[in-house]
Design a protein around this motif. Sequence first.
Motif, PDB file in Angstrom:
ATOM      1  N   PRO A   1       0.574  -1.123  -0.113  1.00  0.00           N
ATOM      2  CA  PRO A   1       0.010   0.018   0.054  1.00  0.00           C
ATOM      3  C   PRO A   1       0.854   1.222   0.028  1.00  0.00           C
ATOM      4  O   PRO A   1       0.614   2.226  -0.837  1.00  0.00           O
ATOM      5  CB  PRO A   1      -0.842  -0.119   1.363  1.00  0.00           C
ATOM      6  CG  PRO A   1      -1.022  -1.587   1.487  1.00  0.00           C
ATOM      7  CD  PRO A   1       0.480  -2.147   0.941  1.00  0.00           C
ATOM      8  N   PRO A   2       1.921   1.235   0.916  1.00  0.00           N
ATOM      9  CA  PRO A   2       2.646   2.616   0.861  1.00  0.00           C
ATOM     10  C   PRO A   2       3.504   2.965  -0.454  1.00  0.00           C
ATOM     11  O   PRO A   2       3.719   3.876  -0.858  1.00  0.00           O
ATOM     12  CB  PRO A   2       3.509   2.677   1.854  1.00  0.00           C
ATOM     13  CG  PRO A   2       3.739   1.098   2.425  1.00  0.00           C
ATOM     14  CD  PRO A   2       2.290   0.639   2.133  1.00  0.00           C
ATOM     15  N   LEU A   3       3.892   1.579  -1.074  1.00  0.00           N
ATOM     16  CA  LEU A   3       4.740   1.701  -2.298  1.00  0.00           C
ATOM     17  C   LEU A   3       3.713   2.213  -3.242  1.00  0.00           C
ATOM     18  O   LEU A   3       4.265   2.909  -4.449  1.00  0.00           O
ATOM     19  CB  LEU A   3       5.431   0.473  -2.356  1.00  0.00           C
ATOM     20  CG  LEU A   3       6.572   0.074  -1.640  1.00  0.00           C
ATOM     21  CD1 LEU A   3       7.150  -1.167  -2.133  1.00  0.00           C
ATOM     22  CD2 LEU A   3       7.602   1.138  -1.456  1.00  0.00           C
TER      23      LEU A   3
ATOM     24  N   SER B   1       0.451  -4.442  14.612  1.00  0.00           N
ATOM     25  CA  SER B   1       0.898  -2.995  15.023  1.00  0.00           C
ATOM     26  C   SER B   1       1.651  -2.251  13.885  1.00  0.00           C
ATOM     27  O   SER B   1       1.994  -1.098  14.028  1.00  0.00           O
ATOM     28  CB  SER B   1       2.050  -3.209  16.027  1.00  0.00           C
ATOM     29  OG  SER B   1       2.967  -4.140  15.877  1.00  0.00           O
ATOM     30  N   LYS B   2       2.083  -3.256  13.021  1.00  0.00           N
ATOM     31  CA  LYS B   2       2.920  -2.610  11.727  1.00  0.00           C
ATOM     32  C   LYS B   2       1.937  -2.605  10.819  1.00  0.00           C
ATOM     33  O   LYS B   2       1.824  -1.554   9.941  1.00  0.00           O
ATOM     34  CB  LYS B   2       4.112  -3.456  11.637  1.00  0.00           C
ATOM     35  CG  LYS B   2       5.324  -3.576  12.705  1.00  0.00           C
ATOM     36  CD  LYS B   2       6.273  -4.179  12.405  1.00  0.00           C
ATOM     37  CE  LYS B   2       7.264  -4.250  13.680  1.00  0.00           C
ATOM     38  NZ  LYS B   2       8.492  -5.118  13.567  1.00  0.00           N
ATOM     39  N   VAL B   3       1.469  -3.652  10.288  1.00  0.00           N
ATOM     40  CA  VAL B   3       0.616  -3.527   9.080  1.00  0.00           C
ATOM     41  C   VAL B   3      -0.485  -2.828   9.234  1.00  0.00           C
ATOM     42  O   VAL B   3      -0.985  -1.929   8.317  1.00  0.00           O
ATOM     43  CB  VAL B   3       0.425  -4.966   8.774  1.00  0.00           C
ATOM     44  CG1 VAL B   3      -0.714  -4.871   7.341  1.00  0.00           C
ATOM     45  CG2 VAL B   3       1.623  -5.979   8.219  1.00  0.00           C
ATOM     46  N   GLY B   4      -1.167  -2.872  10.304  1.00  0.00           N
ATOM     47  CA  GLY B   4      -2.385  -2.015  10.621  1.00  0.00           C
ATOM     48  C   GLY B   4      -1.874  -0.747  10.818  1.00  0.00           C
ATOM     49  O   GLY B   4      -2.919   0.146  10.188  1.00  0.00           O
ATOM     50  N   PHE B   5      -0.662  -0.134  11.400  1.00  0.00           N
ATOM     51  CA  PHE B   5      -0.296   1.060  11.478  1.00  0.00           C
ATOM     52  C   PHE B   5      -0.344   1.697  10.062  1.00  0.00           C
ATOM     53  O   PHE B   5      -0.664   2.468   9.547  1.00  0.00           O
ATOM     54  CB  PHE B   5       0.836   1.097  12.291  1.00  0.00           C
ATOM     55  CG  PHE B   5       1.454   2.399  12.376  1.00  0.00           C
ATOM     56  CD1 PHE B   5       1.160   3.062  13.719  1.00  0.00           C
ATOM     57  CD2 PHE B   5       2.041   3.202  11.407  1.00  0.00           C
ATOM     58  CE1 PHE B   5       1.923   4.266  14.010  1.00  0.00           C
ATOM     59  CE2 PHE B   5       2.667   4.373  11.686  1.00  0.00           C
ATOM     60  CZ  PHE B   5       2.454   5.255  12.754  1.00  0.00           C
TER      61      PHE B   5
ATOM     62  N   VAL C   1      -1.996   4.991   5.394  1.00  0.00           N
ATOM     63  CA  VAL C   1      -2.166   5.305   4.060  1.00  0.00           C
ATOM     64  C   VAL C   1      -3.487   5.633   3.757  1.00  0.00           C
ATOM     65  O   VAL C   1      -3.873   6.421   2.899  1.00  0.00           O
ATOM     66  CB  VAL C   1      -1.764   3.772   3.308  1.00  0.00           C
ATOM     67  CG1 VAL C   1      -2.378   4.134   1.726  1.00  0.00           C
ATOM     68  CG2 VAL C   1      -0.219   3.733   3.299  1.00  0.00           C
ATOM     69  N   ALA C   2      -4.579   4.958   4.573  1.00  0.00           N
ATOM     70  CA  ALA C   2      -6.125   5.210   4.463  1.00  0.00           C
ATOM     71  C   ALA C   2      -6.171   6.683   4.707  1.00  0.00           C
ATOM     72  O   ALA C   2      -7.054   7.500   4.318  1.00  0.00           O
ATOM     73  CB  ALA C   2      -6.880   4.383   5.055  1.00  0.00           C
TER      74      ALA C   2
END
Length: 253
Positions: free
Chosen positions: A22-24, A209-213, A218-219
């Motif tokens: 998502p961030p990429l 904690s990481k993917v959720g963050f 990104v949202a």
Amino acid sequence: MLVDIAVWAWIGALAMGAGTIPPLWAWFSRSSSAEQSHAVYYATLAGVTGIAAVAYLLMALGYGTVSTGGAELDIVRYVDWLLTTPLLILYLGLLVRPPRRVLAGLIGIDVVIIAGGIVAAATTGTVSWVAFGVAGAAFLALVYGLLVSLPRSASAESDRVRAVFGTLRNITVVLWTLYPVVWLLGTTGFGLVTPSTEMLVFVYLDIVSKVGFVVVAVAGADALEYLGAGREAFAVDAADADAGEHTTVLGDD
């Protein structure tokens, strides 16, 4: 048991790899100059899950475990935390733009926590518990910093920015509080859970904690529009620079 641990590590690697997309995608799909100026935000988020993906891949392949005084230390996991947790704090700082000394102090405290955990896991007896106590005290200081010091010193005034920051900060504080509990219950502490169960819980916590963050960040990337396109995240105000004092620039509303 070893097979179970490897399976959880593979799940962690796949989840972290997926969380890097998502961030990429948000980074490289933006074409405007305003969006390009937000590259540091997306790069920070991608770094969190990207580093974790590599760490879990190494653990899945059986690398990164060293023997210390009869105990097994997952050094790759601690290196992962040593690199990714400061990035999470950095992203929070990039959002609300506190003075550099505040952000640097929080990251420094975070490093003390991880270093204390490494010493506690690599040693036994009194030394181990003293190191855990130091890390625990540092964690309380970090929680205070995230809940009080960071918002109080923030220069970003947009309600949208503060809302996204609040959500990400709360995710971080709540989930990070569970890590020392798992540490105590696991093989490094009282040994009340098996290594496989410990791995399962750590993988779950890391994913949330990481993917959720990253997904929430990104949202909520529309909040970046209120930070001012083309400005440095921690710029020096010209008037204060002439006076020899450094302040952060307020985000545009």
